[in-house]
Design a protein around this motif. Structure first.
Motif, short mmCIF file in Angstrom:
data_model
loop_
_atom_site.label_atom_id
_atom_site.label_comp_id
_atom_site.label_asym_id
_atom_site.label_seq_id
_atom_site.Cartn_x
_atom_site.Cartn_y
_atom_site.Cartn_z
N ILE A 1 5.11 5.40 7.82
CA ILE A 1 3.76 5.30 7.81
C ILE A 1 3.42 4.41 6.44
N GLY A 2 2.54 3.14 6.77
CA GLY A 2 2.43 2.12 5.54
C GLY A 2 3.29 1.06 5.64
N LEU A 3 2.60 0.02 6.25
CA LEU A 3 3.51 -1.12 6.05
C LEU A 3 3.08 -2.34 5.24
N GLY A 4 2.74 -1.85 4.03
CA GLY A 4 2.73 -2.95 2.79
C GLY A 4 3.92 -3.58 2.66
N ASN A 5 4.15 -4.34 1.32
CA ASN A 5 5.26 -4.84 1.07
C ASN A 5 6.66 -3.83 1.11
N MET A 6 6.36 -2.60 0.52
CA MET A 6 7.16 -1.81 0.24
C MET A 6 7.52 -1.10 1.98
N GLY A 7 6.68 -0.66 2.39
CA GLY A 7 6.87 -0.11 3.56
C GLY A 7 7.51 -0.92 4.77
N GLN A 8 7.00 -2.15 4.89
CA GLN A 8 8.03 -3.13 5.54
C GLN A 8 9.50 -3.05 5.35
N ASN B 1 0.25 1.26 10.82
CA ASN B 1 -0.20 0.84 9.40
C ASN B 1 -1.73 0.94 9.82
N ARG B 2 -2.58 1.46 8.84
CA ARG B 2 -3.97 1.33 8.93
C ARG B 2 -4.53 0.19 9.44
N SER B 3 -3.98 -1.09 9.00
CA SER B 3 -4.95 -2.30 9.63
C SER B 3 -3.63 -3.03 10.60
N LEU C 1 2.24 4.78 0.85
CA LEU C 1 0.98 4.06 0.68
C LEU C 1 0.43 3.67 -0.78
N SER C 2 -0.71 3.19 -0.79
CA SER C 2 -1.19 2.77 -2.03
C SER C 2 -1.29 4.09 -3.28
N THR C 3 -1.76 5.02 -2.60
CA THR C 3 -2.20 6.22 -3.27
C THR C 3 -1.91 7.50 -2.60
N ARG D 1 -3.24 11.74 1.52
CA ARG D 1 -4.03 12.95 1.99
C ARG D 1 -4.93 12.81 3.25
N SER D 2 -5.57 11.57 3.12
CA SER D 2 -6.53 11.20 4.17
C SER D 2 -5.60 10.73 5.36
N THR D 3 -4.76 10.52 5.32
CA THR D 3 -3.94 10.02 6.39
C THR D 3 -3.25 11.23 7.08
N ASN E 1 7.64 11.18 0.88
CA ASN E 1 6.73 10.68 0.27
C ASN E 1 7.11 9.87 -0.81
N LEU E 2 7.16 8.40 -0.47
CA LEU E 2 7.49 7.46 -1.33
C LEU E 2 6.52 6.49 -2.04
N THR E 3 5.35 7.12 -2.12
CA THR E 3 4.04 6.53 -2.74
C THR E 3 3.93 7.04 -4.42
N THR E 4 3.44 6.01 -4.99
CA THR E 4 3.50 6.38 -6.49
C THR E 4 2.23 7.19 -6.94
N1 FVH Z 1 5.74 -3.16 -4.29
C1 FVH Z 1 6.78 -2.95 -5.33
O1 FVH Z 1 7.36 -3.59 -5.93
C2 FVH Z 1 6.50 -1.34 -5.75
C3 FVH Z 1 7.91 -0.68 -6.24
C4 FVH Z 1 7.78 0.42 -6.45
C5 FVH Z 1 7.30 1.59 -5.63
N2 FVH Z 1 5.75 1.03 -5.20
C6 FVH Z 1 4.99 1.82 -4.57
O2 FVH Z 1 4.95 1.90 -3.06
C7 FVH Z 1 3.53 1.99 -2.58
C8 FVH Z 1 3.14 1.10 -1.71
O3 FVH Z 1 3.58 -0.20 -2.56
P1 FVH Z 1 3.10 -1.57 -1.60
O4 FVH Z 1 3.70 -2.68 -2.62
O5 FVH Z 1 3.77 -1.45 -0.34
O6 FVH Z 1 1.60 -1.67 -1.53
P2 FVH Z 1 0.65 -2.71 -0.67
O7 FVH Z 1 1.56 -3.89 -0.14
O8 FVH Z 1 -0.58 -2.82 -1.17
O9 FVH Z 1 0.66 -1.57 0.62
C9 FVH Z 1 -0.35 -0.59 0.69
C10 FVH Z 1 0.05 0.20 1.97
O10 FVH Z 1 -1.03 1.33 1.66
C11 FVH Z 1 -2.02 1.33 2.93
N3 FVH Z 1 -3.13 2.13 2.52
C12 FVH Z 1 -3.91 1.94 1.56
N4 FVH Z 1 -4.90 2.56 1.23
C13 FVH Z 1 -4.89 3.35 2.65
C14 FVH Z 1 -5.68 4.37 3.03
N5 FVH Z 1 -6.78 4.67 2.66
N6 FVH Z 1 -5.18 4.95 4.23
C15 FVH Z 1 -4.25 4.52 4.98
N7 FVH Z 1 -3.25 3.55 4.31
C16 FVH Z 1 -3.49 2.90 3.30
C17 FVH Z 1 -2.12 -0.08 3.32
O11 FVH Z 1 -2.67 -0.34 4.55
P3 FVH Z 1 -3.42 -1.76 4.87
O12 FVH Z 1 -4.09 -1.84 3.67
O13 FVH Z 1 -2.64 -2.60 5.34
O14 FVH Z 1 -4.32 -1.29 5.84
C18 FVH Z 1 -0.82 -0.58 3.13
O15 FVH Z 1 -0.05 -0.33 4.36
C19 FVH Z 1 2.65 2.04 -3.80
O16 FVH Z 1 2.49 3.60 -4.28
C20 FVH Z 1 3.39 1.42 -4.71
O17 FVH Z 1 3.22 1.80 -6.24
C21 FVH Z 1 5.83 -0.21 -4.75
#
Ligand code: FVH
Length: 319
Positions: A24-31, A48-50, A82-84, A89-91, A106-109
């Motif tokens: 759940i969550g496909l940001g840079n880390m989730g992917q 992923n949300r979007s 996820l980001s936070t 919680r909201s998910t 849960n691997l969220t910071t």
């Molecule tokens: N990237 C890194 O190098 C660091 C390494 C150490 C650990 N962190 C933590 O990992 C968490 C995610 O980081 P990330 O880099 O993947 O972050 P983003 O690329 O910005 O992706 C954020 C994902 O979270 C989703 N999201 C945000 N808000 C919501 C919400 N309210 N409901 C559902 N999903 C949400 C977001 O979705 P979307 O914007 O694509 O729709 C992304 O999937 C983070 O805790 C780092 O501190 C990474």
């Protein structure tokens, strides 16, 4: 069923323990996380949300879930990144009943308190819960160097560690306290941001004489690798700090106070903001004033921890 029996059941149900995993969550880390599970042969469902972030994962065999609920329904192991914590919680709160009997990794910071609160929520909802801290960047995930720290019930970690270990060679279980992984995370991030900010302050000083970062690199590398890192990580460093052993024949508090005075003075003269150094300078001043001038700089930790016991005001209380 507790985490152990679930995991055993799910591992037995799947060849070579290739249990279904939902990410759940496909940001840079989730992917990056999902890609490792796919590459290892696990059935992976992603949400992923979007939209638009799972193309490559789906192309490599992941199943795209339409909703978070669909992603939760198809796997016992739910990895969320996820980001936070608010986003987590909201998910997840609306899916409390669907999550019962599964494990959330849960691997969220967040903060240790976030982790502990979420662990209590999960326990009360019959959800197994592990809280992890990823001390690596996405490209490192899956490598022997990647460090991932976990807190939560050890039997849950043990049950799922074969899958968790795919994410990094330094996968480490720390404690039954779910907040400890993030405490380590924030400790290491403090070291990182402090070092980064100081590094950029150094370059701001050098720029006043048109000295480039590239030209400075040999010196900054030497300084970090030959002096700063060894001083902080040598065999005795941890023990001395734990024992409150501040004796030094290398560099006294007085010497360091004078060094800080020079940095602040010259930064101000050169127009480089030095406000962030003032609390550090104030602690060193106070330590010298209290008669600790011959101790090592390490004594400043007293201003951060048992300052009341030692009559040392916390750094932020110093005017
Ligand atoms: N990237 C890194 O190098 C660091 C390494 C150490 C650990 N962190 C933590 O990992 C968490 C995610 O980081 P990330 O880099 O993947 O972050 P983003 O690329 O910005 O992706 C954020 C994902 O979270 C989703 N999201 C945000 N808000 C919501 C919400 N309210 N409901 C559902 N999903 C949400 C977001 O979705 P979307 O914007 O694509 O729709 C992304 O999937 C983070 O805790 C780092 O501190 C990474």
């Amino acid at each position: 069923m507790n985490g152990n029996s679930f995991a055993k059941a799910s591992v037995n149900e799947h060849p070579e323990g290739l249990i279904p995993v939902s990410v759940i969550g496909l940001g840079n880390m989730g992917q990056a996380l999902a890609a490792i599970f796919i590459a290892a042969g696990h059935p992976v469902t992603v949400w992923n949300r979007s939209t638009g972030k799972d193309e490559r994962l789906v192309g490599n065999g992941a199943v795209r879930a339409k909703t978070a609920a669909d992603a939760v329904a198809v796997s016992r192991m739910i990895v969320v990144c996820l980001s936070t914590y608010e986003a987590v919680r909201s998910t997840f709160m609306p899916l409390q009943s669907e999550l019962a009997g599964r494990v959330i990794v849960n691997l969220t910071t967040g903060t240790p308190d976030d982790a502990r609160r979420m662990s209590v929520w999960a326990e009360e909802a019959g959800i197994d819960y592990l809280d992890g801290a990823i001390m690596a960047i996405p490209p490192m995930i899956g490598s022997p160097e990647a460090l991932l720290l976990y807190g939560g019930r050890q039997k849950i970690f043990e049950a799922y560690q074969p899958v968790l270990r795919l994410l990094g060679g330094h996968t480490t279980y720390l404690s039954e306290d779910p907040g400890v992984a993030l405490l380590h995370d924030l400790a290491m991030l403090t070291m990182m941001y402090g070092a980064w900010y100081a590094y950029f302050h150094a370059h701001a000083l050098l720029r006043t004489a048109h000295i480039s970062a590239e030209a400075f690199l040999p010196y900054s590398s030497h300084w970090l690798q030959r002096l700063i890192v060894p001083m902080l990580t040598n065999r005795d460093a941890g023990r001395k700090l734990d024992d409150g052993d501040y004796a030094t024949d290398i560099s006294t508090m007085t010497v360091n106070k004078l060094g800080l005075d020079s940095i602040v003075k010259s930064s101000q003269e050169l127009g480089v903001p030095a406000d962030w150094l003032l609390p550090i300078q104030a602690v060193a001043d106070q330590m010298v004033a209290m008669g600790y001038g011959n101790d090592g700089f390490e004594r400043v930790i007293e201003a951060m921890t048992n300052h009341r016991a030692h009559g040392v005001e916390p750094a932020d209380a110093i005017k």
